[in-house]
Design an enzyme around this catalytic site. Sequence first.
Site, PDB file in Angstrom:
ATOM      1  N   GLU A  59       0.800  -1.231   0.000  1.00 55.28           N
ATOM      2  CA  GLU A  59       0.000   0.000   0.000  1.00 55.28           C
ATOM      3  C   GLU A  59       0.832   1.281   0.000  1.00 55.28           C
ATOM      4  O   GLU A  59       0.611   2.186   0.803  1.00 55.28           O
ATOM      5  CB  GLU A  59      -0.954  -0.012   1.211  1.00 55.28           C
ATOM      6  CG  GLU A  59      -1.955  -1.144   1.129  1.00 55.28           C
ATOM      7  CD  GLU A  59      -2.922  -1.172   2.297  1.00 55.28           C
ATOM      8  OE1 GLU A  59      -4.133  -1.156   2.033  1.00 55.28           O
ATOM      9  OE2 GLU A  59      -2.482  -1.220   3.456  1.00 55.28           O
TER      10      GLU A  59
HETATM   11  C1  ACM Z   1      -2.286  -5.483   3.914  1.00 55.66           C
HETATM   12  O1  ACM Z   1      -3.374  -5.948   4.285  1.00 55.66           O
HETATM   13  N1  ACM Z   1      -2.161  -4.179   3.698  1.00 55.66           N
HETATM   14  C2  ACM Z   1      -1.140  -6.338   3.686  1.00 55.66           C
END
Ligand code: ACM
Length: 541
Positions: A356
Site C-alpha cells: 500500500e
Molecule cells: C495489507 O493488508 N495491507 C497487507
Amino acid sequence: MNFTLRDGKTLATAVVALFTLALAACSGAPALRGEEGPPIEVAPAVAGAPWEAALIPAPVHARLTPANVFPLRPRTAIHVKPATPEMHRLAGFLGNLLPTASGSARVVSDLASASAGEPGINLVIDPALDTLGGEGYRLSIASDRIVAAAAHPAGLFYAIQTLRQLLPPEAEGRATNSAIPILTGEVVDKPRFQWRGAMLDVSRHFLKPADVKRYVDHMALYKLNRLHLHLSDDQGWRIEIKSWPNLTAHGGSTAVGGGAGGFYTQAEYADIVEYARARYITVVPEIDMPGHTNAALASYPALNCDDRSPALYTGIRVGFSSLCVARESTYRFVDDVVREIAALTPGPWFHMGGDEVKTLSPAQYATFVERVQSIVRAHGKEMIGWDEVGATRLHPTTIVQYWRPNATARDAISQGNRFILSPADKVYLDMKYDSTTALGLKWAGYIEVRTAYDWDPATRIAGVRESSIVGIEAPLWSETLETIADFEHLAFPRLAAVAEVAWSPQQRRAWDDFRARLAAHGPRLRALGINFYRSPQVPWM
Ligand code: ACM
C-alpha cells in the site's frame, strides 16, 4: 456400534455415548470390554469416529478402535528415547498437559529399547519415519502403552497435540485421581504445507507479551508453526531499536484511538521468540516500509524528505506515509533496524512489508524494495514482502505474501518466487463474520467459518501451482481490537479452520465433517477460556 455422524446432534450424542462407554470400560464395567466393535477406518466419506472426529486439523490417516482404551492414570510415566535435553523438554511439555494426581509430578525416564517399549507413554525418535518429513509423526495407542514416534522432535510435538485432543477437554492440565480412557488405534500424519502461519498486528493496538504467548499456546494446539509479528505501522513502532531509541520512546507511545501504546524491549521480544520456538513456532518479524511508517517519521525528522516530522497518527487510514527513499541516510536507518532485529531472531526470515505505497513512483518503489532486499540478505535473512513486491526484481529465495483478493501474481510467478497465501477474502481474520459482528472490518467481505475453510490453496491463484506455495497464513489486523478477548473473538474458530486448510490433505477435508469436529471443540475452547465466536454454522456442543 454404529455412529451416524452426518449432523452435529448425532455427533454430540455419539461422542457422549462413546465417552460414557469408554469410562465404563476404564472402571472395569463389562459393557465395552466384551464388545468387539470393528475398528473405525476414518475417512471423510464415513465422517469419522467421534474421537477422531474431534481432531483438528484432520490427520492424514487415523484408525481408532472403540473396543479398547488406554487408561491414562495420574501416575502414568513418560519415557523418552534418546534421552536428550530436547526430549526431556518435550516430555515435560506433555506432562504439563496431562492430568496428574494432585501435588505429584509425572515421572519422566529414559527408554532403554524403543522396540520393546514400556507401559506408559513413550516418546521416540525413529529415523525410519523420515518418510513423513520434518513434522510428521506416528501415534500408536495400545491398551498398555502409547508410542509417539517421529524422525524429528517437531513431529513428536505434533503427536503430543494430537494426543492432547484425544483427551476430554475437562482433562486439560487438571489434577484427578481417576483414570482417563483414550481410545486405542493409530494416527499417521504429516502436514500438507510447511508454512502454517498466523499474523498479529501489534502496531494498531499493542498486545502485552503475555497475550502474545497465550496466542502462541493456542496456535500450537492447532499445529501452526509461524508467528508473523507486524511490529511497526503508522500508528505505532513496537520493538526497541537501541540505535534509534525514539522509535519506541515517541513512536510507540500511542495506538489507534489515542490509547497508551507500548512496545517490546529487546529482551521481551527475545523471550517471545524463545517461547514460540519451544512450541516449534518460528517468529517472523515485520517492519513495514517504505509506507506504513508514520510512527517512524514522527520519531525522526531526518527520515522525512523535508526534515519535518508529522504528528503521531491514531486514525485508520492507509497509504499516506513513506520513508524518504531518495536519501542515503534512510538506508543506514533500515540497515540498523534490520541488523538489530535479525540478531534477535533465530528464524531465517525478515518481512519488509512493502504494501500500500501510494506516494512513490513505481521506479522509486522498486529501487527501495531491491535495496532493502540486499540489506536483509546481508544480515543473513531471506526476505518476505506483501504481494506488491512482486513487481520488483526479486531474489529467488524471496517469498511473496499474496493478500489482495484480485491481485495478479504474474510478475512474481514469472520470476519463479514462492508464495504464502493470505487471500483477504478467505483468511483475513479481522474481517467481520457477518453484518452483526461488532468488531472488525468488512472491505474484503464477510468471512463466516465456512468461507475461511472451504477453499483449495492449489486453485486459488491462476498460474500458481501447489509446488510454488510454501503455505497459508491468517493475518489479524487490529484497528478495531483492543484486548486479547477482542483478538480471540475474531481469531476463533476461524484460525482452527485455516490451520486445517494448511495441514490436512485436500481430499481429507469436507465442510460437513469439519463443522462436526469443530462443534466438538467447543468445550475445549471454553475450557481454555477462549472468547470464541459461536458461529451459527456450527452445531456447538
Ligand atoms: C495489507 O493488508 N495491507 C497487507
